[in-house]
Design an enzyme around this catalytic site. Sequence first.
Site, PDB file in Angstrom:
ATOM      1  N   LYS A  86     -25.649  83.341  60.718  1.00 51.34           N
ATOM      2  CA  LYS A  86     -24.573  83.341  61.715  1.00 51.34           C
ATOM      3  C   LYS A  86     -24.460  84.699  62.433  1.00 51.34           C
ATOM      4  CE  LYS A  86     -22.020  79.682  59.297  1.00 51.34           C
ATOM      5  NZ  LYS A  86     -20.715  79.216  58.776  1.00 51.34           N
ATOM      6  N   TYR A 111     -20.899  71.409  65.283  1.00 55.80           N
ATOM      7  CA  TYR A 111     -19.783  71.358  64.333  1.00 55.80           C
ATOM      8  C   TYR A 111     -18.823  70.213  64.658  1.00 55.80           C
ATOM      9  CZ  TYR A 111     -20.909  75.570  61.637  1.00 55.80           C
ATOM     10  OH  TYR A 111     -21.497  76.469  60.766  1.00 55.80           O
ATOM     11  N   ASN A 159     -18.935  83.757  57.497  1.00 50.69           N
ATOM     12  CA  ASN A 159     -19.473  83.673  56.138  1.00 50.69           C
ATOM     13  C   ASN A 159     -21.001  83.620  56.103  1.00 50.69           C
ATOM     14  OD1 ASN A 159     -19.772  81.081  57.019  1.00 50.69           O
ATOM     15  ND2 ASN A 159     -18.519  80.120  55.434  1.00 50.69           N
ATOM     16  N   HIS A 163     -25.060  79.044  57.280  1.00 53.59           N
ATOM     17  CA  HIS A 163     -24.810  77.598  57.210  1.00 53.59           C
ATOM     18  C   HIS A 163     -25.981  76.960  56.484  1.00 53.59           C
ATOM     19  CE1 HIS A 163     -24.366  73.382  58.289  1.00 53.59           C
ATOM     20  NE2 HIS A 163     -25.646  73.423  58.598  1.00 53.59           N
ATOM     21  N   GLU A 179     -29.767  67.767  61.622  1.00 51.52           N
ATOM     22  CA  GLU A 179     -29.602  69.144  62.100  1.00 51.52           C
ATOM     23  C   GLU A 179     -30.946  69.776  62.471  1.00 51.52           C
ATOM     24  OE1 GLU A 179     -25.538  69.814  59.431  1.00 51.52           O
ATOM     25  OE2 GLU A 179     -27.314  71.006  58.959  1.00 51.52           O
TER      26      GLU A 179
HETATM   27  P1  ATP Z   1     -21.349  75.404  56.683  1.00 53.59           P
HETATM   28  O1  ATP Z   1     -21.101  74.009  57.214  1.00 53.59           O
HETATM   29  O2  ATP Z   1     -21.250  76.471  57.751  1.00 53.59           O
HETATM   30  O3  ATP Z   1     -22.639  75.470  55.898  1.00 53.59           O
HETATM   31  P2  ATP Z   1     -19.570  74.913  54.507  1.00 53.59           P
HETATM   32  O4  ATP Z   1     -20.241  73.570  54.429  1.00 53.59           O
HETATM   33  O5  ATP Z   1     -19.520  75.741  53.275  1.00 53.59           O
HETATM   34  O6  ATP Z   1     -20.225  75.799  55.628  1.00 53.59           O
HETATM   35  P3  ATP Z   1     -17.481  73.631  56.026  1.00 53.59           P
HETATM   36  O7  ATP Z   1     -16.277  73.081  55.352  1.00 53.59           O
HETATM   37  O8  ATP Z   1     -18.535  72.687  56.506  1.00 53.59           O
HETATM   38  O9  ATP Z   1     -18.105  74.749  55.057  1.00 53.59           O
HETATM   39  O10 ATP Z   1     -16.982  74.540  57.244  1.00 53.59           O
HETATM   40  C1  ATP Z   1     -17.867  74.901  58.275  1.00 53.59           C
HETATM   41  C2  ATP Z   1     -17.616  76.345  58.644  1.00 53.59           C
HETATM   42  O11 ATP Z   1     -16.317  76.453  59.221  1.00 53.59           O
HETATM   43  C3  ATP Z   1     -17.575  77.332  57.469  1.00 53.59           C
HETATM   44  O12 ATP Z   1     -18.840  77.774  57.076  1.00 53.59           O
HETATM   45  C4  ATP Z   1     -16.762  78.446  58.034  1.00 53.59           C
HETATM   46  O13 ATP Z   1     -17.547  79.270  58.906  1.00 53.59           O
HETATM   47  C5  ATP Z   1     -15.722  77.696  58.866  1.00 53.59           C
HETATM   48  N1  ATP Z   1     -14.512  77.422  58.094  1.00 53.59           N
HETATM   49  C6  ATP Z   1     -14.350  76.513  57.103  1.00 53.59           C
HETATM   50  N2  ATP Z   1     -13.095  76.513  56.620  1.00 53.59           N
HETATM   51  C7  ATP Z   1     -12.431  77.453  57.334  1.00 53.59           C
HETATM   52  C8  ATP Z   1     -11.099  77.949  57.328  1.00 53.59           C
HETATM   53  N3  ATP Z   1     -10.184  77.458  56.489  1.00 53.59           N
HETATM   54  N4  ATP Z   1     -10.785  78.934  58.214  1.00 53.59           N
HETATM   55  C9  ATP Z   1     -11.697  79.418  59.077  1.00 53.59           C
HETATM   56  N5  ATP Z   1     -12.966  78.996  59.138  1.00 53.59           N
HETATM   57  C10 ATP Z   1     -13.336  78.033  58.284  1.00 53.59           C
HETATM   58 MG    MG Z   2     -20.528  72.309  56.104  1.00 57.91          MG
END
Ligand code: ATP
Ligand code: MG
Length: 140
Positions: A11, A51, A114, A117, A128
């Site tokens: 990211k 997303y 974070n 992804h 994807e």
């Molecule tokens: P990713 O899909 O990016 O691999 P993930 O599967 O661990 O991460 P998801 O629940 O799919 O998490 O959320 C997608 C992304 O949205 C997260 O990686 C993070 O960047 C962001 N995100 C998720 N929850 C929050 C939150 N509560 N506040 C802000 N950003 C969030």
């Molecule tokens: Mg995810």
Amino acid sequence: MALEKTFSILKPDVTRRNLTGKINEKIESAGLRIIAQKRLWLTRPQAEAFYGVHATRSFFDDLCTFMTSGPVVVQVLEGENAVVNYRNVMGATNPANATPGTIRKEFAESIEANSVHGSDSLENAATEIKFFFGDIEIVG
Ligand code: ATP
Ligand code: MG
């Protein structure tokens, strides 16, 4: 055990801090092979489409702003149980909850920024990968 492909994004917080190599070292040390990779700057429509499953979530707008705030590196990773293996290497979404040694524990700045992804299922991985790569770009 099954040889799988998963999809990864490094990211904008990673490219901004020049951490691409350090993250790739973690990926390769976990036995995952980077079989496709390119650096892109996502457009807003691309981020919103990627997303899309989160479109109704409160953080969706901020997430799309963050994902378009700088370059990303998109990758295809291959290895035994690559989907689950990479999710384990990534660590929990919130770095505060991530296990020591995981990418997010060591490098993530926040729950939003974070660092990485990774696909959450084999089916989503295939979708994807197709979103970003043509067959000719994937060299196993
Ligand atoms: P990713 O899909 O990016 O691999 P993930 O599967 O661990 O991460 P998801 O629940 O799919 O998490 O959320 C997608 C992304 O949205 C997260 O990686 C993070 O960047 C962001 N995100 C998720 N929850 C929050 C939150 N509560 N506040 C802000 N950003 C969030
Ligand atoms: Mg995810």
